[in-house]
Design a protein around this motif. Structure first.
Motif, PDB file in Angstrom:
ATOM      1  N   UNK A  37       0.825  -1.208   0.000  1.00 41.47           N
ATOM      2  CA  UNK A  37       0.000   0.000   0.000  1.00 41.47           C
ATOM      3  C   UNK A  37       0.860   1.261   0.000  1.00 41.47           C
ATOM      4  N   UNK A  38       2.067   1.173   0.596  1.00 38.24           N
ATOM      5  CA  UNK A  38       2.915   2.365   0.732  1.00 38.24           C
ATOM      6  C   UNK A  38       4.066   2.374  -0.272  1.00 38.24           C
ATOM      7  N   UNK A  73       9.752   8.860  -3.190  1.00 43.18           N
ATOM      8  CA  UNK A  73      10.329   9.844  -2.262  1.00 43.18           C
ATOM      9  C   UNK A  73       9.344  10.920  -1.834  1.00 43.18           C
ATOM     10  N   UNK A  74       8.062  10.656  -2.038  1.00 41.88           N
ATOM     11  CA  UNK A  74       7.086  11.675  -1.640  1.00 41.88           C
ATOM     12  C   UNK A  74       6.536  11.431  -0.227  1.00 41.88           C
ATOM     13  N   UNK A 127      11.015  15.010   9.266  1.00 46.70           N
ATOM     14  CA  UNK A 127      11.802  16.178   8.836  1.00 46.70           C
ATOM     15  C   UNK A 127      11.205  16.843   7.593  1.00 46.70           C
ATOM     16  N   UNK A 128      10.293  16.145   6.927  1.00 47.38           N
ATOM     17  CA  UNK A 128       9.672  16.741   5.734  1.00 47.38           C
ATOM     18  C   UNK A 128       8.493  17.645   6.059  1.00 47.38           C
ATOM     19  N   UNK A 129       8.058  17.650   7.297  1.00 47.51           N
ATOM     20  CA  UNK A 129       6.862  18.428   7.607  1.00 47.51           C
ATOM     21  C   UNK A 129       7.178  19.683   8.428  1.00 47.51           C
ATOM     22  N   UNK A 166       1.756   9.841  14.389  1.00 53.26           N
ATOM     23  CA  UNK A 166       3.014   9.283  13.887  1.00 53.26           C
ATOM     24  C   UNK A 166       3.167   9.711  12.435  1.00 53.26           C
ATOM     25  N   UNK A 167       4.304  10.282  12.117  1.00 51.33           N
ATOM     26  CA  UNK A 167       4.598  10.573  10.713  1.00 51.33           C
ATOM     27  C   UNK A 167       5.041   9.263  10.080  1.00 51.33           C
ATOM     28  N   UNK A 168       5.315   9.264   8.776  1.00 53.13           N
ATOM     29  CA  UNK A 168       5.820   8.040   8.148  1.00 53.13           C
ATOM     30  C   UNK A 168       7.111   7.653   8.882  1.00 53.13           C
TER      31      UNK A 168
END
Ligand code: MTE
Ligand code: MOS
Length: 770
Positions: free
Chosen positions: A32-33, A40-41, A46-48, A240-242
């Motif tokens: 699913x992921x 890379x999306x 750290x991406x948020x 929880x983030x990814x």
């Protein structure tokens, strides 16, 4: 049990699903992921981080054990861009982190107990300024004596906790033994080496403290933030983030990492990010428990096991935190998947001046299995018997009793895994051939090991061992499965999707699995102990039991057919009597919404209650997975270099929901286990870890990966959904003794200590008296 028919409207408590209902279960569907991770999306913590944000940096102890005499923050505070420096005195709530043993101060005040321990938090307008300022916080210490490793001399004064297991009478057991072996085994610590270092982002400017963190256990984070800030749980929203890998390393640590970030944001009333650097992460976060196990086993002349005695020491690090749980597992796993009439195991976690040891894939079992599976090979050698034969004589079977007296059900596939691994690898022939090798520079060896691993949190963790899902249909008839156990690479989201599709009878594209936050779903426990497939599958079953009848009732009115004749197949409600009668689910749901039907239900699953008496005897876990691994290695006798050439990994994890992700778990576990067996080694100098980087701390790389053949022996586990068990941890624990037994087969000397680096093996080969 999924016997005959499917009748949700009957009074039956258990849902009954026919075998035909398994459409997606058992299929190797794409993860699913997959797309977001490959492209890379995916949004890791750290991406948020927004531009409008401050950065925190932790001031850490540079001493393994010392009194703190003074903390001088004046120089740091004078730097432009520094907002504040926080110490233990700034904590509004309790200065201890929540854990099984809550003895770890949140910020050290009077004393430090390991290098890397948190002392102060610098908050600044940029990460760079925060880092420079952290260097300027002056801590004055009075150094105290420290201990890094387990040694037996003063162990008594340093015991964190002890756990025992005793059944039968080992004295008479050893009296009845014609063959006895006794040895001491040691295992090293291990770094989780997740791709994404630890981190959190917190916005505490509003009424609700909004925490985003890389964590396996959002409810642990919620509890800790609440405790440290002194606010109730309903004020703490943790999402929880990814998660870029956890392996147990994001079980306890995020509790304090996110709380450090939360305290900073709460105090300065501005959003704050805290992202660990790799060297900092390796230095300061939890590791696998180093271990020392003394083991003695005995068998009669026919090879039947009579008695096992073991003492297990785990290096718990500076604070107790999770050690009792890891020790419980180590003690219960050390007898291995075998029948033992007489058992005595004593386990101790020992305090040292390292970061508190923590959860790590296998959770005490790798340490335990290395000891027992090596000892069994020694016994086989002594008895001049094939190591597989000896395991077959004693292996657990259906209805037999574990060492803890737990009578098993009909899902014990251990012997099947042994037999399959034996034929797949042509074990006996190779084993004898390699034993007879001439004195050559490059030798080969083959080794076998049995493995078992429990599922679930055991008696100590029972209160938080549950599965909760919220299922609902959108107005266009799509299913949303809301949960808060975490995808950290193990494939949770995919198997949940497959199970949900089959339980509800939907096309898989009509199912969405969504991880939500701690304020939107009741505490569903941690994502640990290979329990997710089991607890989530069952929770979805329970939700479906309530939700499906609503759908069938509405469809019954439209189709003019009693609900008991209807079933949902491929996202349509069809009549089982008259095949011409069918209606797309979309229409049924739309009609239901028009009638104000509530298409939302909670599934709340509570697993069977584990228990043990004061001797550790009882039913300590609700289920066990089994495995056999065979490894074939090549040893360069001149240099001590080992190449693992081939691995045959045969697993009983019940019904396999997704053979592709399950094989991925086996392969990944094997490679991570190879690291513990052969490479991974922390070097300390004067109480300070000196190789906290991936140049000097060696983990396996893609070039080290052997040829791996995975095979599943599928049993049916009654408590599992569709008969499934867990698979996330057992491969790592089983591969290690298979490799070391293979090396021993090649070099004709017993490996008793891992990691077995080339240097160690070089000297072992040249050791005379073994
Ligand atoms: N696999 C990947 N890719 N990443 C991980 O972080 N964690 C392991 C294992 N496999 C992990 C992993 C650990 S420690 C556990 S407990 C199990 O996955 C949890 O998975 P489950 O509860 O979904 O079975
Ligand atoms: Mo796994 S060590 O139980 O997170």
């Amino acid at each position: 049990m999924y016997k005959e028919g499917f009748n949700l409207l009957s009074e039956e408590k258990t849902i009954i699903i026919t075998k035909e209902k398994e459409k997606y279960v058992g299929m190797g569907i794409t993860r699913a992921d997959a797309k977001e991770k490959v492209k890379g999306t995916a949004k890791y913590v750290r991406d948020i981080i927004p531009t409008r944000c401050y950065y925190a940096k932790i001031v850490r102890s540079t001493k393994p054990h010392a009194k703190i005499l003074k903390i001088d923050v004046s120089e740091a505070l004078a730097i432009t861009g520094v907002i504040t420096v926080l110490t233990a005195d700034d904590i509004p709530g309790v200065n201890f982190v929540d854990a099984i043993i809550p003895d770890k101060p949140f910020l050290a005040k009077n004393e430090v107990n390991y290098v890397g321990e948190e002392i102060a938090i610098v908050v600044a307008t940029s990460k760079e300024i925060a880092e420079i300022a952290a260097e300027k916080v002056k801590v004055t210490y009075q150094e105290l004596p420290y201990k890094i490793s387990i040694d037996e001399e003063d162990i008594k004064e340093r015991i964190i906790c002890d756990i025992g297991l005793e059944k039968g009478d080992i004295d008479s057991g050893f009296k009845n033994s014609d063959f006895v072996v006794e040895a001491t085994f040691e295992t090293g610590s291990q770094e989780h080496a997740y791709i994404e270092p630890q981190g959190a982002f917190v916005d505490a400017t509003g009424d609700i403290i909004d925490v985003k963190a890389a964590t396996q256990c959002p409810y642990y984070v919620q509890k800790n933030v609440s405790k440290i800030l002194g606010v109730p749980l309903n004020k703490v929203k943790v999402t929880a983030t990814v998660v870029g890998g956890g392996f147990g390393g994001k079980e306890e640590d995020p509790s304090w990492i996110a709380a450090l970030c939360a305290l900073a944001s709460y105090k300065v009333k501005y959003p704050v990010a805290l992202i660990y650097n790799r060297d900092e992460d390796i230095l300061a976060t939890s590791k696998r428990h180093e271990s020392l196990t003394k083991i003695k086993i005995g068998a009669d002349k026919d090879g039947k096991f009579q008695a096992i005695q073991a003492t297990v020491y785990l290096n718990g690090g500076a604070y107790g935190t999770i050690s009792p749980a890891v020790l419980f597992l180590a003690v219960h796993m050390v007898p291995g998947p075998y029948c033992w009439p007489n058992v005595k195991v004593d386990g101790y976690a020992v305090k040292t001046n390292r970061p508190p040891s923590g959860a790590f894939r296998g959770f005490g079992a790798p340490q335990a299995l290395f000891a027992i599976e090596s000892a069994i090979d020694m016994l086989a050698d002594k008895m001049n018997m094939s190591p597989i034969e000896l395991r077959l004589i004693n292996g657990l079977e259906n209805k037999r009793e574990t060492a803890a007296g737990h009578q098993l059900g009909n899902d014990v596939g251990f012997k099947e895994t042994l037999l399959k691994a034996k034929t797949m690898s042509d074990f006996d022939k190779k084993w004898l051939n390699y034993k007879a090798q001439k004195d050559v520079a490059i030798k080969r060896g083959i080794g076998v090991a049995g493995g078992w691993l429990s599922m679930g949190l055991g008696p100590g963790g029972y209160l938080e061992d549950r599965g909760v899902v919220l299922t609902q249909f959108t107005t266009d008839g799509k299913l949303l499965v809301h949960l808060n156990l975490i995808e950290m690479g193990q494939g949770m989201q995919t198997v949940v999707k497959q199970m949900a599709a089959d339980i509800f009878g939907l096309n898989i594209n009509d199912v969405e699995v969504i991880v939500i936050d701690t304020l939107s779903l009741p505490d569903t426990g941690p994502t640990v102990a290979s329990r997710t497939t089991l607890v989530m599958g069952n929770a979805i079953m329970i939700a479906a039991q309530k939700l499906k009848p609503k759908i069938l009732r509405i469809a019954a009115e439209i189709l003019k057919e009693p609900p008991k004749n209807l079933e949902i197949i491929d996202s349509a409600v069809v009549s089982l009597i008259d095949k011409s009668k069918s209606i797309p689910l979309t229409e049924v749901i739309r009609e239901g919404y028009a009638k104000h039907e509530a298409f939302i239900e909670l599934g709340w699953y509570v697993p069977p209650k584990p228990f043990v008496n004061e001797k550790g005897v009882g039913e300590p876990f609700y289920g066990y997975a089994f495995a056999t691994h065979v490894a074939e290695v090549q040893v360069d006798m001149r240099t001590g270099k080992v190449d693992v050439l081939r691995v045959w990994a045969v697993h009983d994890s019940g019904k396999i929901i997704n053979p592709v992700t399950a094989s991925g778990q086996v392969e990944g576990g094997i490679v991570q286990g190879m690291g513990l067996a052969l490479y991974e080694n922390f070097v300390y100098s004067n109480g300070v870890m000196v190789n906290n980087n991936f140049t000097d701390y060696i983990i396996p790389s893609v070039k080290d990966v052997p040829e791996i053949k995975v095979f599943f022996v599928e049993t049916f586990f009654e408590e599992g959904t569709f008969g499934s068990k867990g698979i996330g941890e057992i491969p790592l624990a089983t591969i290690i003794p298979a490799i070391t037994n293979a090396i021993s087969n090649a070099i004709e000397k017993r490996v008793t200590k891992i990691p077995l680096t080339p240097e160690d093996l070089y000297f072992l080969i040249r050791k005379n008296n073994q």
